[in-house]
Scaffold this motif. Structure first.
Motif, PDB file in Angstrom:
ATOM      1  N   VAL B 268      15.144  29.666 -36.992  1.00 14.52           N
ATOM      2  CA  VAL B 268      15.538  30.757 -36.084  1.00 14.52           C
ATOM      3  C   VAL B 268      16.685  31.584 -36.675  1.00 14.52           C
ATOM      4  O   VAL B 268      17.328  32.350 -35.969  1.00 14.52           O
ATOM      5  CB  VAL B 268      15.916  30.211 -34.674  1.00 14.52           C
ATOM      6  N   ARG B 269      16.930  31.415 -37.999  1.00 13.31           N
ATOM      7  CA  ARG B 269      17.994  32.136 -38.708  1.00 13.31           C
ATOM      8  C   ARG B 269      19.299  32.062 -37.922  1.00 13.31           C
ATOM      9  O   ARG B 269      19.931  33.066 -37.588  1.00 13.31           O
ATOM     10  CB  ARG B 269      17.582  33.604 -38.942  1.00 13.31           C
ATOM     11  N   TYR B 270      19.708  30.835 -37.639  1.00 19.35           N
ATOM     12  CA  TYR B 270      20.837  30.580 -36.750  1.00 19.35           C
ATOM     13  C   TYR B 270      22.165  31.063 -37.324  1.00 19.35           C
ATOM     14  O   TYR B 270      22.461  30.873 -38.498  1.00 19.35           O
ATOM     15  CB  TYR B 270      20.932  29.075 -36.438  1.00 19.35           C
ATOM     16  N   LYS B 271      22.966  31.675 -36.443  1.00 15.06           N
ATOM     17  CA  LYS B 271      24.280  32.176 -36.856  1.00 15.06           C
ATOM     18  C   LYS B 271      25.344  31.636 -35.906  1.00 15.06           C
ATOM     19  O   LYS B 271      25.273  31.865 -34.702  1.00 15.06           O
ATOM     20  CB  LYS B 271      24.264  33.707 -36.812  1.00 15.06           C
ATOM     21  N   GLY B 272      26.302  30.907 -36.455  1.00 14.53           N
ATOM     22  CA  GLY B 272      27.379  30.346 -35.638  1.00 14.53           C
ATOM     23  C   GLY B 272      27.286  28.831 -35.562  1.00 14.53           C
ATOM     24  O   GLY B 272      26.572  28.203 -36.348  1.00 14.53           O
ATOM     25  N   ALA B 273      28.020  28.253 -34.604  1.00 17.82           N
ATOM     26  CA  ALA B 273      28.000  26.804 -34.404  1.00 17.82           C
ATOM     27  C   ALA B 273      26.953  26.471 -33.356  1.00 17.82           C
ATOM     28  O   ALA B 273      26.858  27.147 -32.337  1.00 17.82           O
ATOM     29  CB  ALA B 273      29.374  26.315 -33.951  1.00 17.82           C
ATOM     30  N   GLY B 274      26.193  25.428 -33.609  1.00 21.79           N
ATOM     31  CA  GLY B 274      25.164  25.022 -32.647  1.00 21.79           C
ATOM     32  C   GLY B 274      24.949  23.524 -32.713  1.00 21.79           C
ATOM     33  O   GLY B 274      25.397  22.854 -33.655  1.00 21.79           O
ATOM     34  N   THR B 275      24.283  23.007 -31.691  1.00 22.97           N
ATOM     35  CA  THR B 275      24.014  21.572 -31.644  1.00 22.97           C
ATOM     36  C   THR B 275      22.550  21.348 -31.310  1.00 22.97           C
ATOM     37  O   THR B 275      22.029  21.908 -30.351  1.00 22.97           O
ATOM     38  CB  THR B 275      24.887  20.896 -30.570  1.00 22.97           C
ATOM     39  N   VAL B 276      21.904  20.531 -32.140  1.00 22.91           N
ATOM     40  CA  VAL B 276      20.510  20.191 -31.895  1.00 22.91           C
ATOM     41  C   VAL B 276      20.489  18.785 -31.298  1.00 22.91           C
ATOM     42  O   VAL B 276      20.965  17.839 -31.926  1.00 22.91           O
ATOM     43  CB  VAL B 276      19.684  20.267 -33.196  1.00 22.91           C
ATOM     44  N   GLU B 277      19.988  18.684 -30.062  1.00 24.51           N
ATOM     45  CA  GLU B 277      20.055  17.413 -29.338  1.00 24.51           C
ATOM     46  C   GLU B 277      18.733  16.651 -29.431  1.00 24.51           C
ATOM     47  O   GLU B 277      17.658  17.239 -29.309  1.00 24.51           O
ATOM     48  CB  GLU B 277      20.393  17.666 -27.861  1.00 24.51           C
ATOM     49  N   PHE B 278      18.871  15.337 -29.622  1.00 21.27           N
ATOM     50  CA  PHE B 278      17.701  14.467 -29.736  1.00 21.27           C
ATOM     51  C   PHE B 278      17.851  13.243 -28.841  1.00 21.27           C
ATOM     52  O   PHE B 278      18.973  12.833 -28.515  1.00 21.27           O
ATOM     53  CB  PHE B 278      17.559  13.948 -31.176  1.00 21.27           C
ATOM     54  N   LEU B 279      16.713  12.663 -28.485  1.00 19.53           N
ATOM     55  CA  LEU B 279      16.711  11.308 -27.945  1.00 19.53           C
ATOM     56  C   LEU B 279      16.286  10.401 -29.081  1.00 19.53           C
ATOM     57  O   LEU B 279      15.397  10.750 -29.861  1.00 19.53           O
ATOM     58  CB  LEU B 279      15.718  11.186 -26.785  1.00 19.53           C
ATOM     59  N   TYR B 280      16.920   9.230 -29.164  1.00 16.23           N
ATOM     60  CA  TYR B 280      16.570   8.293 -30.224  1.00 16.23           C
ATOM     61  C   TYR B 280      16.211   6.959 -29.589  1.00 16.23           C
ATOM     62  O   TYR B 280      16.978   6.405 -28.798  1.00 16.23           O
ATOM     63  CB  TYR B 280      17.748   8.130 -31.198  1.00 16.23           C
ATOM     64  N   ASP B 281      15.023   6.491 -29.920  1.00 15.28           N
ATOM     65  CA  ASP B 281      14.528   5.230 -29.394  1.00 15.28           C
ATOM     66  C   ASP B 281      14.791   4.137 -30.435  1.00 15.28           C
ATOM     67  O   ASP B 281      14.140   4.090 -31.471  1.00 15.28           O
ATOM     68  CB  ASP B 281      13.017   5.391 -29.123  1.00 15.28           C
ATOM     69  N   ASP B 282      15.775   3.280 -30.136  1.00 13.53           N
ATOM     70  CA  ASP B 282      16.164   2.189 -31.042  1.00 13.53           C
ATOM     71  C   ASP B 282      14.993   1.348 -31.515  1.00 13.53           C
ATOM     72  O   ASP B 282      14.912   0.968 -32.669  1.00 13.53           O
ATOM     73  CB  ASP B 282      17.060   1.185 -30.286  1.00 13.53           C
ATOM     74  N   GLU B 283      14.143   1.015 -30.532  1.00  9.60           N
ATOM     75  CA  GLU B 283      13.113   0.025 -30.825  1.00  9.60           C
ATOM     76  C   GLU B 283      12.054   0.565 -31.760  1.00  9.60           C
ATOM     77  O   GLU B 283      11.643  -0.109 -32.694  1.00  9.60           O
ATOM     78  CB  GLU B 283      12.499  -0.499 -29.520  1.00  9.60           C
ATOM     79  N   SER B 284      11.623   1.815 -31.533  1.00  9.29           N
ATOM     80  CA  SER B 284      10.582   2.384 -32.387  1.00  9.29           C
ATOM     81  C   SER B 284      11.169   3.096 -33.597  1.00  9.29           C
ATOM     82  O   SER B 284      10.463   3.372 -34.554  1.00  9.29           O
ATOM     83  CB  SER B 284       9.729   3.362 -31.578  1.00  9.29           C
ATOM     84  N   GLY B 285      12.481   3.412 -33.541  1.00  7.55           N
ATOM     85  CA  GLY B 285      13.081   4.152 -34.636  1.00  7.55           C
ATOM     86  C   GLY B 285      12.696   5.631 -34.624  1.00  7.55           C
ATOM     87  O   GLY B 285      12.954   6.351 -35.584  1.00  7.55           O
TER      88      GLY B 285
END
Lengths: 79, 463
Positions: B268-285
């Motif tokens: 998206v040709r990002y400009k500035g500070a940003g945060t990409v949020e994820f869910l992480y499932d320990d068991e499946s990795g």
């Protein structure tokens, strides 16, 4: 002079309606029973109901909808 | 050095306004603090070079009043506006209006904010960039019958989310088909009322997931990442404790997570500070993209502590026209950082918010301790805004030492005059599960219910 004043226990923003697109909880002239919700006070993004602590007829709202309120300030007058 | 920016207007309040003023001053940029009538005595107003009253206490009449903010910029000759977080930070129309007024918006373009602000469109964008997403509907759902069969195919329980939502707002959970057909229309009309857009989409509920997010910085062409933060400790979907790095990620997963975040931001040709949020499932990795926030986040300091970078200064420099000042291979992480959010809430009384006047104040300091806040003795915390008073951040060589340092810093902290969430953190430090980072996004709420006595006991010490 009103017989009874209902005061906000907390500071914040006073609302007469449960949501912006809904009618007010009470109008002037309405009968009020102890425990009825008269309005909401928003404090730090959480909403608290202000309930009547006496029976009576709603005589006045000395504060406008969506205006700041202090703790102890009268939000409704009952006759 | 910050390119063309000479005078920066801060369209926010509280601790983040203080934080932005500091970054601007470090860059040699003058500051203008706009404020509501309720914030005339705020620390940010006292610190800034100039202050402008923009209206009554209610945010809708002040901090969300675009015209008043642009007038303040014109009056003071500010050439850029930093939106902080919350308020207008992710309002695409505001970003456009700032640019249309001939000013610099410190953040991405209105179009990027619009794209990422539409959570269903952001999911599509992530898929296009080969970033894994939570199994769910392909964009906004059309027609309740189609949606119900989609939900069936995804597998219950599912979340019904407002496309225009975000930050944990506008979310419903349906356990089965019957609940889904009851909740989906309700969610849509609520979304319409709350966000002016009734579009909803469906996502599978990942039962035991960690919340892990990647900090990125882009200059419109190139994008770098500053590794991840873990924010699994949440109450009512609001973060209360954040760490960097995550103690749960294997190195290979960390690499692919950060690579995925950069791929999306580049797409998206990002400009500035940003945060990409994820869910992480320990068991499946497995990890799954949930959303991208197009602003500086509350918890950015933990990243600054492990990477040794001033993210707020970097985003101002980029807005001023500079290219990225760091190459990916120059960005190293070292040690472990933890942030806890000090809110004006009583954790022993269902987190009842409690505005009041600050009495005695003792600020923790010493090696590896940072306290980003807006307090001073005698400060009257206004009731009109969120309850965040400050953030206590600690850094140490490893997580174990950081936990010890947090305990030490909390013992130095004293805020009298109003209840704060400090007792919660003192209590949490006694949790073996938290010490082992054996947590997920639904861990904290039941823990709170079971440990109310411990929290009460920790509240005895003053703050």
């Amino acid at each position: 002079m009103a017989n009874h004043e209902v005061k906000s226990p907390i500071p914040g923003t006073f609302y007469r309606k449960p949501a912006p697109d809904q009618p007010p909880y009470k109008e002037v002239g309405d009968q009020v029973v102890k425990g009825d919700t008269l309005g909401l006070v928003e404090v730090m993004k959480t909403f608290h109901e202000v309930r009547a602590d006496a029976d009576g007829t709603l005589a006045a709202f000395p504060i406008e909808d969506a205006e700041p309120v202090m703790a102890g300030q009268t939000i409704a007058e009952l006759d | 050095m910050a390119g063309t920016i000479k005078k920066l207007l801060i369209a926010n309040r509280g601790e983040i306004a203080v934080r932005i003023i500091r970054a601007a001053r470090d860059l040699g940029i003058a500051t203008v603090q706009v404020h509501s009538e309720a914030d005339a005595e705020s620390r940010a107003v006292q610190m800034a070079d100039e202050a402008v009253d923009i209206g009554p206490p209610q945010a809708a009449k002040s901090y969300l009043n675009v015209e008043a903010i642009l007038n303040a910029a014109k009056k003071t000759g500010a050439d850029a506006i930093h939106p902080g977080y919350g308020f207008l930070a992710e309002n695409a129309d505001f970003a456009d209006a700032v640019v249309a007024a001939g000013l610099i918006f410190v953040g991405p373009s209105g179009d990027t904010i619009r794209l990422m602000g539409d959570k269903a469109a952001a999911r599509k964008e992530a898929k296009k960039a080969q970033v894994p997403t939570v199994p769910g509907s392909d964009g906004v759902i059309n027609g309740m019958e189609v949606a119900a069969s989609q939900a069936e195919a995804i597998g219950f329980p599912v979340m019904i989310k407002a496309a225009a939502g975000g930050g944990g707002r506008g979310i419903r959970v349906a356990q089965d088909a019957a609940e889904f057909s009851a909740l989906a229309p309700q969610a849509s009309s609520e979304a319409k009322a709350a966000f002016g857009d009734g579009g909803v989409y469906v996502e599978k509920v990942i039962e035991r997931a960690r919340h892990i997010e990647v900090q990125v910085l882009g200059d419109g062409e190139d994008v770098v990442h500053f590794y991840e933060r873990e924010c699994s400790l949440q109450r009512r979907r609001q973060k209360v404790w954040e760490e960097a790095p995550s103690a749960a990620l294997p190195e290979a997963v960390r690499d692919s997570l950060c690579t995925a975040a950069v791929a999306l931001a580049k797409a998206v040709r990002y400009k500035g500070a940003g945060t990409v949020e994820f869910l992480y499932d320990d068991e499946s990795g497995q990890f799954y993209f949930i959303e991208m926030n197009t602003r500086i986040q509350v918890e950015h300091p933990v990243t600054e502590m492990i990477c040794g970078v001033d993210l707020v200064a970097e985003m101002i420099a980029i807005a001023g026209g500079e290219k990225l000042r760091l190459r990916q291979e120059e960005i190293r992480r070292h040690g472990h950082a933890i942030e806890v959010r000090l809110n004006a809430e009583d954790p022993a009384n269902n987190f009842m918010p409690f505005p009041g006047i600050v009495g005695a104040l003792a600020v923790p300091s010493g090696p590896g301790v940072r306290f980003d806040h807006m307090l001073y003795p005698g400060y009257a915390v206004p009731p009109f805004y969120d309850s965040l008073l400050g953030k206590l951040i600690v850094w140490a060589e490893d997580r174990e030492s950081a936990l010890r340092r947090l305990e030490r810093a909390l013992s130095e902290l004293q805020v009298s005059g109003l209840p704060t969430t400090a007792p919660l953190f003192r209590a949490l430090l006694e949790s073996e599960e938290l010490r082992a980072s054996s947590v997920h996004t639904r861990w904290l709420e039941p823990w709170l219910e079971n440990n109310i006595d411990l929290i009460r006991q920790k509240g005895g010490a003053g703050a």
